[in-house]
Design an enzyme around this catalytic site. Structure first.
Site, mmCIF file in Angstrom:
data_model
loop_
_atom_site.group_PDB
_atom_site.id
_atom_site.type_symbol
_atom_site.label_atom_id
_atom_site.label_comp_id
_atom_site.label_asym_id
_atom_site.label_seq_id
_atom_site.Cartn_x
_atom_site.Cartn_y
_atom_site.Cartn_z
ATOM 1 N N GLU A 23 0.832 -1.203 0.000
ATOM 2 C CA GLU A 23 0.000 0.000 0.000
ATOM 3 C C GLU A 23 0.868 1.255 0.000
ATOM 4 O OE1 GLU A 23 -3.993 0.070 1.946
ATOM 5 O OE2 GLU A 23 -3.029 1.539 3.253
ATOM 6 N N HIS A 37 7.492 -27.624 2.076
ATOM 7 C CA HIS A 37 6.633 -28.566 1.364
ATOM 8 C C HIS A 37 5.597 -27.841 0.507
ATOM 9 C CE1 HIS A 37 8.463 -31.506 4.033
ATOM 10 N NE2 HIS A 37 8.189 -30.693 5.026
ATOM 11 N N LYS A 54 -12.668 2.189 -3.012
ATOM 12 C CA LYS A 54 -13.799 2.530 -2.149
ATOM 13 C C LYS A 54 -14.854 3.318 -2.918
ATOM 14 C CE LYS A 54 -11.158 2.761 2.187
ATOM 15 N NZ LYS A 54 -10.685 3.657 3.264
#
Length: 543
Positions: free
Chosen positions: A341, A370, A472
């Site tokens: 950000e 793994h 937003k």
């Protein structure tokens, strides 16, 4: 605090990174190792492909970066988009605040947080029915959710403090599961709502759901609710008017991704029984280290230099974060927001299109032995690894039949580091003598300052987030469209997508299709005719 040790970064004798020459690797290790005895912290950059010439070329730019960071700490407007100061460094050293009143306010908030946590855990603060609090439901999004989650996972000891539950999304399935897990304990759950502006949709919706659940059990919401927000915000005014249990300030000059040393991180820490004074002291101690002007003795500057060299100053390599402790599992997610950000920007400060950023991902070691370490060693070479190691082991997990889990964990870390080196892959390592509140504060502060330095090196504003704000705004537009769409369909008439597109004056019916698909999949009173695989065939009406 003792001065850190660091070998002189001589550009003349720093050998090139050579995967097959142990002697040159050892020389680089000695020259590119930073250590601070007081913090018990090491930073090793020797296996990053940094050349002496690159370091020399960066020195003048770091001179400017040091000046910029000093100005930021002194109260300069560091976020010109919003005309805001950036003062998270004042949170752990209030004496640095340019206004004494601000410093006094910070100190007062820390005292209040500490007292509040002590009273909740002691049972002197109770629900309206006089019951002790048994749980915490934390309602926050982004840094207001990730920071608290990191604090809880990293610092809570077994049997200490209160269990935490999170509304960190608006996923109704997640909300349902969290409330189901709480069950009747919602009656004795402290609900903490975090929203800087008080108007962010996600915490607002979470608050409404939490309030509904509390009141459905016949409990007093005000006696179980706490607000963390800016003074004078809508949330703050609501909490004040309704007499919530407490309110804590979320300062205007602190961004969400750097808020963990504010009430956002301190409040969960005290409620799990952690030492917030030690946490703040660790962050302040690392701030002192990263305030030094010399590249050789400044770990955040060294870290930013490594990032810059690895990605050619353009973010060409991803950062893979591998902490070899389960308690730091959330740290990679925390760094995702802090780094991405802050640095993921389209424009630089001059308005030039640069598309900067460093992608961050990771989980924990040795789980990833793994998982994706296979690709790290043999796949696309577009990353560098950040190993995080803790030396001190818990004493209650001894060796059994001569086999010690801690030794195996350390072996896996060194083995992976060696395997990557043999394959020509870059890595850096951060080692902590201990993992506790103080060193966690230092670790967070190290990355905060490194992000600031990197932003200066590539001429970015690391303290705004236009992309987040655009998301937003777009979401708000969709919600407004849904409201208009439902208004059109309220008359019960059947309409095609083309009809709705025309009536709503849209350039495309696609967003209408998305909204209707969701509405019709739930008992919301809408019916559809046609085939969902052929959007043009659909006709929809309010039942």
């Amino acid at each position: 605090m003792a001065e850190p040790t660091a070998a002189a970064l001589s550009t003349a004798d720093l050998p090139a990174l050579d995967a097959h020459d142990p002697a040159s690797q050892w020389q680089r290790f000695q020259q590119l190792l930073w250590f601070d005895d007081d913090l018990g912290a090491w930073l090793d950059l020797s296996r990053m492909a940094i050349s002496g010439q690159q370091l020399e070329d960066l020195r003048p730019r770091f001179a400017e970066a040091f000046q910029a960071m000093a100005a930021l700490e002194a109260g300069a407007i560091a976020n010109p988009d919003e005309q805001r100061q950036v003062g998270h460094y004042w949170l752990r050293n209030p004496a640095l605040a340019p206004d004494p009143a601000v410093g006094a306010h910070v100190s007062s908030e820390i005292d209040r947080i500490e007292t509040f946590g002590r009273e909740v855990l002691a049972g002197s603060l109770t629900t309206a029915a006089g019951h002790r609090f048994t749980d915490v439901l934390w309602v926050g999004i982004g840094g207001s959710g990730l920071g608290p989650l990191l604090m809880v996972r990293a610092l809570q000891e077994p049997g200490k403090g209160l269990p935490f539950h999170f509304f960190d999304n608006v996923d109704p399935d997640g909300i349902s599961r969290t409330l189901a897990a709480l069950g009747d304990r919602i009656r004795t759950t402290l609900v903490i709502v975090v929203s800087k502006s008080g108007g962010t949709p996600e915490p607002h919706l979470g608050m409404l759901q939490a309030r509904r659940a509390v009141e459905a059990h016949g409990c007093s919401w005000a006696r179980q609710a706490v607000a963390v927000t800016m003074v004078g915000s809508k949330l703050d005014l609501t909490a004040e008017a309704e007499g919530w249990l407490s309110r804590f300030d979320m300062f205007d000059w602190v961004g969400g991704r750097t808020s963990v040393t504010s009430a956002v991180g301190l409040l969960p820490a005290v409620l799990v029984g952690a030492d917030i004074r030690s946490f703040l002291e660790g962050a302040a101690a690392m701030d002192a280290c990263t305030r030094r002007d010399g590249l050789e003795t400044n770990p955040a500057a060294l870290l930013a230099a490594a990032w810059h060299c690895a990605g050619d100053g353009k973010g060409k390599r991803d950062m893979v974060v591998l902490p070899y402790r389960d308690r730091l599992e959330v740290f990679s997610r925390y760094l995702q927001q802090l780094v991405m950000e802050s640095l993921g920007k389209a424009l630089d400060r001059n308005g030039q299109l640069v598309h900067q950023g460093i992608a961050v991902y990771g989980n924990k070691g040795s789980t990833d032995q793994h998982a994706y370490v296979q690709q790290l060693r043999d796949g696309v070479d577009n990353f560098f690894v950040t190993f995080i190691e803790v030396l001190e082991d818990p004493i209650d997990v001894p060796a059994v039949h001569g086999e010690n889990p801690a030794d195996f964990l350390d072996g896996f870390l060194q083995g992976t580091r060696t395997a990557l080196m043999e394959s020509g892959r870059q890595s850096l390592s951060i080692t902590l003598r201990q993992l506790n509140a103080r060193t966690l504060g230092a670790l967070i502060a190290l990355f905060e300052r490194a992000v600031g330095f990197y932003g200066e090196l590539v001429n970015l504003n690391a303290y705004h987030q236009p992309g987040v704000e655009a998301g937003k705004k777009a979401a708000a537009g969709i919600l407004d469209l849904q409201q208009r769409l439902e208004g059109v369909l309220a008359d019960g008439q059947t309409r095609s997508l083309a009809d709705l597109q025309k009536q709503l004056e849209l350039p495309s019916p696609e967003p209408v299709f998305w909204i209707l698909r969701h509405l019709c999949a739930n008992p919301r009173g809408y019916r559809a005719e046609g085939h969902w695989g052929d959007p043009a065939s659909l006709r929809v009406a309010k039942a």
